[in-house]
Design a protein around this motif. Structure first.
Motif, PDB file in Angstrom:
ATOM      1  N   PRO A 255       0.797  -1.237   0.000  1.00  0.00           N
ATOM      2  CA  PRO A 255       0.000   0.000   0.000  1.00  0.00           C
ATOM      3  C   PRO A 255       0.829   1.288   0.000  1.00  0.00           C
ATOM      4  N   THR A 256       1.971   1.282   0.671  1.00  0.00           N
ATOM      5  CA  THR A 256       2.817   2.482   0.743  1.00  0.00           C
ATOM      6  C   THR A 256       3.297   2.925  -0.638  1.00  0.00           C
ATOM      7  N   TYR A 257       3.568   1.966  -1.507  1.00  0.00           N
ATOM      8  CA  TYR A 257       4.145   2.274  -2.813  1.00  0.00           C
ATOM      9  C   TYR A 257       3.204   1.960  -3.973  1.00  0.00           C
ATOM     10  N   ASN A 258       1.974   1.598  -3.698  1.00  0.00           N
ATOM     11  CA  ASN A 258       1.013   1.182  -4.704  1.00  0.00           C
ATOM     12  C   ASN A 258       0.804   2.227  -5.793  1.00  0.00           C
ATOM     13  N   LYS A 259       0.820   3.492  -5.444  1.00  0.00           N
ATOM     14  CA  LYS A 259       0.548   4.522  -6.461  1.00  0.00           C
ATOM     15  C   LYS A 259       1.638   4.627  -7.522  1.00  0.00           C
ATOM     16  N   LEU A 260       2.804   3.988  -7.301  1.00  0.00           N
ATOM     17  CA  LEU A 260       3.850   3.980  -8.328  1.00  0.00           C
ATOM     18  C   LEU A 260       3.481   3.092  -9.511  1.00  0.00           C
ATOM     19  N   GLN A 261       2.408   2.337  -9.395  1.00  0.00           N
ATOM     20  CA  GLN A 261       1.942   1.523 -10.510  1.00  0.00           C
ATOM     21  C   GLN A 261       1.263   2.389 -11.572  1.00  0.00           C
ATOM     22  N   TYR A 262       0.978   3.641 -11.237  1.00  0.00           N
ATOM     23  CA  TYR A 262       0.238   4.528 -12.132  1.00  0.00           C
ATOM     24  C   TYR A 262       1.075   5.746 -12.519  1.00  0.00           C
ATOM     25  N   PRO A 263       1.068   6.124 -13.796  1.00  0.00           N
ATOM     26  CA  PRO A 263       1.850   7.278 -14.260  1.00  0.00           C
ATOM     27  C   PRO A 263       1.457   8.571 -13.554  1.00  0.00           C
TER      28      PRO A 263
ATOM     29  N   THR B 169       6.925   8.001 -14.538  1.00  0.00           N
ATOM     30  CA  THR B 169       6.739   9.046 -15.541  1.00  0.00           C
ATOM     31  C   THR B 169       5.773   8.649 -16.650  1.00  0.00           C
ATOM     32  N   GLY B 170       5.362   7.398 -16.653  1.00  0.00           N
ATOM     33  CA  GLY B 170       4.539   6.901 -17.745  1.00  0.00           C
ATOM     34  C   GLY B 170       5.369   6.206 -18.802  1.00  0.00           C
ATOM     35  N   THR B 171       6.636   6.602 -18.915  1.00  0.00           N
ATOM     36  CA  THR B 171       7.553   5.936 -19.842  1.00  0.00           C
ATOM     37  C   THR B 171       8.638   5.186 -19.080  1.00  0.00           C
ATOM     38  N   GLY B 172       8.583   5.234 -17.765  1.00  0.00           N
ATOM     39  CA  GLY B 172       9.564   4.548 -16.939  1.00  0.00           C
ATOM     40  C   GLY B 172       9.552   5.083 -15.513  1.00  0.00           C
ATOM     41  N   ILE B 173      10.386   4.495 -14.697  1.00  0.00           N
ATOM     42  CA  ILE B 173      10.533   4.892 -13.298  1.00  0.00           C
ATOM     43  C   ILE B 173      11.844   5.644 -13.153  1.00  0.00           C
ATOM     44  N   ARG B 174      11.810   6.757 -12.430  1.00  0.00           N
ATOM     45  CA  ARG B 174      13.025   7.527 -12.144  1.00  0.00           C
ATOM     46  C   ARG B 174      13.125   7.748 -10.649  1.00  0.00           C
ATOM     47  N   ALA B 175      14.357   7.895 -10.155  1.00  0.00           N
ATOM     48  CA  ALA B 175      14.585   8.135  -8.728  1.00  0.00           C
ATOM     49  C   ALA B 175      15.625   9.235  -8.562  1.00  0.00           C
ATOM     50  N   PHE B 176      15.349  10.155  -7.619  1.00  0.00           N
ATOM     51  CA  PHE B 176      16.226  11.298  -7.380  1.00  0.00           C
ATOM     52  C   PHE B 176      16.486  11.480  -5.891  1.00  0.00           C
TER      53      PHE B 176
ATOM     54  N   VAL C 136      12.445  24.953  -7.134  1.00  0.00           N
ATOM     55  CA  VAL C 136      11.441  23.917  -7.344  1.00  0.00           C
ATOM     56  C   VAL C 136      11.951  23.029  -8.476  1.00  0.00           C
ATOM     57  N   TYR C 137      11.965  21.704  -8.244  1.00  0.00           N
ATOM     58  CA  TYR C 137      12.455  20.751  -9.233  1.00  0.00           C
ATOM     59  C   TYR C 137      11.305  19.917  -9.782  1.00  0.00           C
ATOM     60  N   ASN C 138      11.308  19.718 -11.077  1.00  0.00           N
ATOM     61  CA  ASN C 138      10.342  18.847 -11.737  1.00  0.00           C
ATOM     62  C   ASN C 138      10.881  17.421 -11.674  1.00  0.00           C
ATOM     63  N   LEU C 139      10.122  16.484 -11.120  1.00  0.00           N
ATOM     64  CA  LEU C 139      10.600  15.119 -10.958  1.00  0.00           C
ATOM     65  C   LEU C 139      10.554  14.290 -12.244  1.00  0.00           C
ATOM     66  N   TYR C 140       9.879  14.766 -13.267  1.00  0.00           N
ATOM     67  CA  TYR C 140       9.931  14.070 -14.550  1.00  0.00           C
ATOM     68  C   TYR C 140      11.329  14.187 -15.157  1.00  0.00           C
ATOM     69  N   LEU C 141      11.943  15.356 -14.975  1.00  0.00           N
ATOM     70  CA  LEU C 141      13.235  15.635 -15.594  1.00  0.00           C
ATOM     71  C   LEU C 141      14.381  15.760 -14.606  1.00  0.00           C
ATOM     72  N   GLY C 142      14.072  16.086 -13.357  1.00  0.00           N
ATOM     73  CA  GLY C 142      15.120  16.330 -12.365  1.00  0.00           C
ATOM     74  C   GLY C 142      15.709  17.724 -12.475  1.00  0.00           C
ATOM     75  N   LEU C 143      15.067  18.586 -13.233  1.00  0.00           N
ATOM     76  CA  LEU C 143      15.574  19.946 -13.450  1.00  0.00           C
ATOM     77  C   LEU C 143      14.784  20.959 -12.631  1.00  0.00           C
ATOM     78  N   ALA C 144      15.462  22.035 -12.250  1.00  0.00           N
ATOM     79  CA  ALA C 144      14.787  23.124 -11.548  1.00  0.00           C
ATOM     80  C   ALA C 144      13.894  23.871 -12.542  1.00  0.00           C
ATOM     81  N   THR C 145      12.770  24.363 -12.053  1.00  0.00           N
ATOM     82  CA  THR C 145      11.849  25.096 -12.927  1.00  0.00           C
ATOM     83  C   THR C 145      12.357  26.493 -13.233  1.00  0.00           C
ATOM     84  N   THR C 146      13.321  26.986 -12.443  1.00  0.00           N
ATOM     85  CA  THR C 146      13.992  28.255 -12.727  1.00  0.00           C
ATOM     86  C   THR C 146      15.467  27.950 -12.964  1.00  0.00           C
ATOM     87  N   SER C 147      16.220  28.933 -13.318  1.00  0.00           N
ATOM     88  CA  SER C 147      17.630  28.728 -13.623  1.00  0.00           C
ATOM     89  C   SER C 147      18.397  28.238 -12.399  1.00  0.00           C
ATOM     90  N   ALA C 148      19.065  27.108 -12.549  1.00  0.00           N
ATOM     91  CA  ALA C 148      19.900  26.542 -11.491  1.00  0.00           C
ATOM     92  C   ALA C 148      21.065  25.821 -12.159  1.00  0.00           C
TER      93      ALA C 148
END
Length: 141
Positions: A44-52, A71-78, A109-121
């Motif tokens: 149950p703790t990780y069940n939602k990872l089954q869904y994009p 991400t819908g196309t794979g799993i990523r971890a940061f 603020v970082y987007n977890l789909y890409l691992g990039l900051a939403t502003t310049s970093a």
């Protein structure tokens, strides 16, 4: 003379393998730390990872824990530590949907789909390797 030419050519090829740019992009704020953790998405703790589009926070591993996202196309971890600050109380990231928020003064603020900051970093989030087999996800480096 032919042997000298081959030796010079091999030496040049060897030293061109690691450019200075590769070393300059290494993040000085985040040290290398061993991680090897298996997630069972049937729990149950990780069940939602089954869904994009879903992300979870895993505490106790890495520097400040880590985030895993489907991400819908794979799993990523940061790593859950801000990549653009020295490790401190404010550099621990907070999961907010598909974003990770830094509570330091610049409030990155970082987007977890890409691992990039939403502003310049300068640095992206530190990414861990992931392998998946059925409902099991292994996060490692």
């Amino acid at each position: 003379m032919k042997k000298l030419f081959v030796l010079v050519l091999c030496t040049a090829f060897f030293f061109s393998g690691c450019t200075r740019d590769e070393w300059d992009t290494r993040n000085p704020y985040l040290p290398e730390i061993a991680i090897n953790y298996t997630i069972n998405t049937a729990l149950p703790t990780y069940n939602k990872l089954q869904y994009p589009g879903n992300a979870v926070y895993v505490a106790g591993f890495g520097l400040n824990g880590f985030f895993v996202i489907n991400t819908g196309t794979g799993i990523r971890a940061f790593e859950a530590t801000c990549a653009n600050h020295a490790i401190s109380g404010c550099s621990k990231l907070i999961l907010n949907g598909i974003e990770a928020n830094c509570s330091c003064t610049d409030a990155l603020v970082y987007n977890l789909y890409l691992g990039l900051a939403t502003t310049s970093a300068q640095y992206p989030l530190k990414e861990y390797r992931v392998s998946q087999s059925g409902t099991m996800i292994n996060v490692y480096n």
